[in-house]
Design an enzyme around this catalytic site. Structure first.
Site, PDB file in Angstrom:
ATOM      1  N   ASP A  40       7.768  -5.191   9.224  1.00 12.70           N
ATOM      2  CA  ASP A  40       7.277  -5.123   7.645  1.00 12.70           C
ATOM      3  C   ASP A  40       8.225  -4.584   6.733  1.00 12.70           C
ATOM      4  O   ASP A  40       9.286  -3.921   7.177  1.00 12.70           O
ATOM      5  CB  ASP A  40       6.166  -4.118   7.694  1.00 12.70           C
ATOM      6  CG  ASP A  40       5.188  -4.465   6.320  1.00 12.70           C
ATOM      7  OD1 ASP A  40       4.114  -5.274   6.576  1.00 12.70           O
ATOM      8  OD2 ASP A  40       5.605  -4.052   5.191  1.00 12.70           O
TER       9      ASP A  40
ATOM     10  N   HIS B   2       7.946  -2.427   4.685  1.00 10.99           N
ATOM     11  CA  HIS B   2       7.625  -1.198   4.093  1.00 10.99           C
ATOM     12  C   HIS B   2       7.897   0.133   5.008  1.00 10.99           C
ATOM     13  O   HIS B   2       8.025  -0.013   6.182  1.00 10.99           O
ATOM     14  CB  HIS B   2       6.043  -1.210   3.777  1.00 10.99           C
ATOM     15  CG  HIS B   2       5.945  -2.097   2.635  1.00 10.99           C
ATOM     16  ND1 HIS B   2       5.306  -3.400   2.791  1.00 10.99           N
ATOM     17  CD2 HIS B   2       5.904  -2.045   1.298  1.00 10.99           C
ATOM     18  CE1 HIS B   2       5.348  -3.828   1.795  1.00 10.99           C
ATOM     19  NE2 HIS B   2       5.514  -3.113   0.583  1.00 10.99           N
TER      20      HIS B   2
ATOM     21  N   SER C  27       4.706  -1.840  -4.073  1.00  5.63           N
ATOM     22  CA  SER C  27       3.489  -1.783  -2.826  1.00  5.63           C
ATOM     23  C   SER C  27       3.851  -0.911  -2.128  1.00  5.63           C
ATOM     24  O   SER C  27       2.912  -0.397  -1.250  1.00  5.63           O
ATOM     25  CB  SER C  27       3.604  -3.071  -2.056  1.00  5.63           C
ATOM     26  OG  SER C  27       4.869  -3.604  -1.918  1.00  5.63           O
TER      27      SER C  27
END
Length: 380
Positions: free
Chosen positions: A190, A192, A287
């Site tokens: 990912d 993040h 996000s």
């Protein structure tokens, strides 16, 4: 690509086309026309198309096959992902050159300074949380992927520019690098951070805030609890369309530990809901802040010991949510004492679609001397 490998790729391409052609004939030969059908309005064509798609889902098959070839032969995914070592995936946005990147960088820094000035006019302190790129934290897994020249020293340039502009900006790269010894701070599949990475950043930001100001109100005890872990296929796996035919080739999922932060119980006789004027902190960002999977806003509440309002949004980058916040009723009517702006470094040289905002206002915001009277808070 070497010449023999190119020939192999072409041969595989032709072979797959032949295989798909033969397979497609099953869908043609097995078709039985309905007893009642119409030709002029396309009814027969629709029944044949529906039958053919069920017998030969060519789009999904073709997508899986080519994705598998790219992945196995060239260690590549679809545009958007770069494949590193040890099943680590990276966003190409961290590496690629950007058209007019230096000009975009300058324009975005001018906007950041304008945000600083606009907030200062309302006696609101800005703290910039520059999120280092995953490739900067885990360069040991990037493999043959190389940063473009504009991104090589981007984090340090961004940090220095912010501090030279008088903006409070802690060195989160050093914080996260030190935190790697305690566990994974970014997800492998990912773009993040993990809840651990988010917590480390929240802790560092709270220390920066405490050195810069004293937040209004009484400290509140927010408690963060772990609620187990589960397999998690990160957002970068979307650029590897190998499922279902080649699902076994997919990188193993991350193990994502869920964290939840709970608010303190209200005192006897107190209103259980905080009024807007009692929330001294606003969080704006991407996000990294908006997605509850990372619990970044919860970690900030815990370490700041204050409630906050979260204005972060998915999929818009860091600048557009901030411009929206500058024109919000909250800032106009009940401004917070502090704004934490979470800003991933990779967005600094990237263009933004600011067509929804008044061009005169944006121009004034980027001026060194301000002209802040041009801001119209009710316009988006």
């Amino acid at each position: 690509m070497t010449r023999p490998l190119r020939k192999l790729y072409v041969a595989l391409f032709l072979g797959v086309l032949l295989l798909l052609f033969v397979w497609s004939m099953r869908g043609v030969l097995s078709y039985d026309a309905p007893k009642q059908f119409t030709v002029l309005d396309g009814g027969l064509a629709k029944t044949f198309e529906s039958h053919y798609d069920k017998q030969f889902p060519v789009k999904n098959i073709g997508t899986n096959v080519w994705a598998a070839l790219d992945y196995l032969l060239f260690n590549e995914g679809r545009p958007g992902v770069l494949i590193g070592e040890g099943e680590w995936l990276y966003s190409n946005e961290e590496f690629d050159a950007v058209a007019d990147g230096q000009q975009q960088l300058n324009d975005n820094m001018a906007l950041i300074k304008g945000v600083r000035d606009e907030l200062a006019e309302r006696d609101v302190l800005l703290v910039l949380a520059i999120v280092p790129s995953k490739s900067r934290l885990y360069p040991e897994f990037v493999g043959d992927n190389r940063l473009s020249s504009i991104r090589e020293n981007l984090y340090q340039r961004f940090l220095d520019e912010a501090r030279n502009a008088g903006i409070a900006a802690p060195d989160l790269l050093t914080t996260l690098q030190a935190g790697k010894s305690n566990g994974q701070v970014f997800l492998r599949t990912d773009t993040h951070w993990t809840p651990l990475g988010a917590d480390l950043v929240a802790r560092q930001l709270s220390e920066t805030v405490n050195r810069a100001t004293t937040l209004d109100g009484e400290p509140q005890v927010f408690v963060t609890e772990a609620e187990g872990s589960a397999p998690y296929m990160g957002d970068l796996t979307r650029f590897l369309p190998l499922d279902p035919l080649f699902a076994d080739l997919m990188p193993a999922p991350d193990q994502l530990q869920k964290h939840v932060t709970r608010a303190p119980e209200p005192a006897a006789g107190a209103d259980a809901l905080f009024s807007d004027s009692e929330i001294p902190v606003a969080l704006v960002g991407t996000s990294y802040s908006a997605n509850p999977k990372w619990n970044f806003d919860g970690a900030l509440r815990q370490h700041l010991q204050r409630d906050l309002s979260n204005h972060a949004e998915d999929g818009l980058g860091p600048i557009i949510p901030m411009l929206k916040f500058l024109q919000s009723d909250e800032l106009k009517n009940t401004p917070p004492q502090l704004v934490i702006w979470e800003f991933p470094e990779r967005y600094l040289p990237m263009a933004n679609d600011l067509s929804a905002f008044d061009t005169q206002w944006l121009s004034a915001l980027k001026q060194p001397d301000g002209n802040r009277h041009l801001i119209a808070s009710d316009r988006l």
